[in-house]
Design an enzyme around this catalytic site. Sequence first.
Site, short mmCIF file in Angstrom:
data_model
loop_
_atom_site.label_atom_id
_atom_site.label_comp_id
_atom_site.label_asym_id
_atom_site.label_seq_id
_atom_site.Cartn_x
_atom_site.Cartn_y
_atom_site.Cartn_z
N GLU A 69 0.87 3.93 1.68
CA GLU A 69 1.27 4.43 3.00
C GLU A 69 2.42 3.62 3.58
O GLU A 69 3.39 4.17 4.11
CB GLU A 69 0.08 4.38 3.98
CG GLU A 69 -1.11 5.19 3.55
CD GLU A 69 -2.13 4.41 2.73
OE1 GLU A 69 -3.32 4.79 2.76
OE2 GLU A 69 -1.76 3.42 2.07
N CYS A 92 -6.26 1.99 5.83
CA CYS A 92 -6.91 0.75 6.28
C CYS A 92 -6.29 0.34 7.62
O CYS A 92 -5.39 1.01 8.14
CB CYS A 92 -6.69 -0.34 5.23
SG CYS A 92 -4.95 -0.87 5.08
N CYS A 127 -2.43 -0.12 7.36
CA CYS A 127 -1.67 1.13 7.23
C CYS A 127 -1.76 1.97 8.51
O CYS A 127 -0.78 2.57 8.92
CB CYS A 127 -2.17 1.91 6.02
SG CYS A 127 -1.81 1.05 4.47
N HIS A 169 0.86 -1.18 0.00
CA HIS A 169 0.00 0.00 0.00
C HIS A 169 0.90 1.23 0.00
O HIS A 169 2.00 1.22 0.55
CB HIS A 169 -0.88 0.03 1.25
CG HIS A 169 -1.96 -1.00 1.24
ND1 HIS A 169 -3.13 -0.82 1.94
CD2 HIS A 169 -2.08 -2.21 0.64
CE1 HIS A 169 -3.91 -1.87 1.78
NE2 HIS A 169 -3.29 -2.73 0.99
#
Length: 150
Positions: free
Chosen positions: A54, A82, A85, A52
């Site tokens: 992040e 999420c 993250c 991801h």
Amino acid sequence: MEYDDLMRQALAEAELAIPHGDVPVGALVVVDGEVIASRHNERQLTADPTAHAEVLAMRDACERLGTWRLDDATLVTTLEPCTMCAGAALNARIHKVVFGAPDLEAGAVGSVYNFGVDPRLRHTFEVQHNVLGDECAQTLKSFFAGLRNS
């Protein structure tokens, strides 16, 4: 640097995910007004479920600073983080999370969960939400509309 300006940079980073079929999410790590890391989603590109934007940006920031602690850093992301993250931000001791569009299905800093301010956790962080939220949401809507139409 203003959050709107930073979010525009994150949106530009998010666009880089589209050519390799990844959901267009972009993230920056900012320390003392300087962007020290900028990444976009790479799950499809790398076949890595943890890739991801992040997480990748925080990894790069830690490498650049030579420490796992990002306690003076702000994480700027186009989509509400999420659980993975948000957990990574907690573990990195991020000072503040700034996000654009809420994630009403999986958001972990206000929408579904609220990791950033949960007093049961060892660390908390400030949250600034809805920075250019409509623009961030439109980027995602356009991407998914394109998938449906192809």
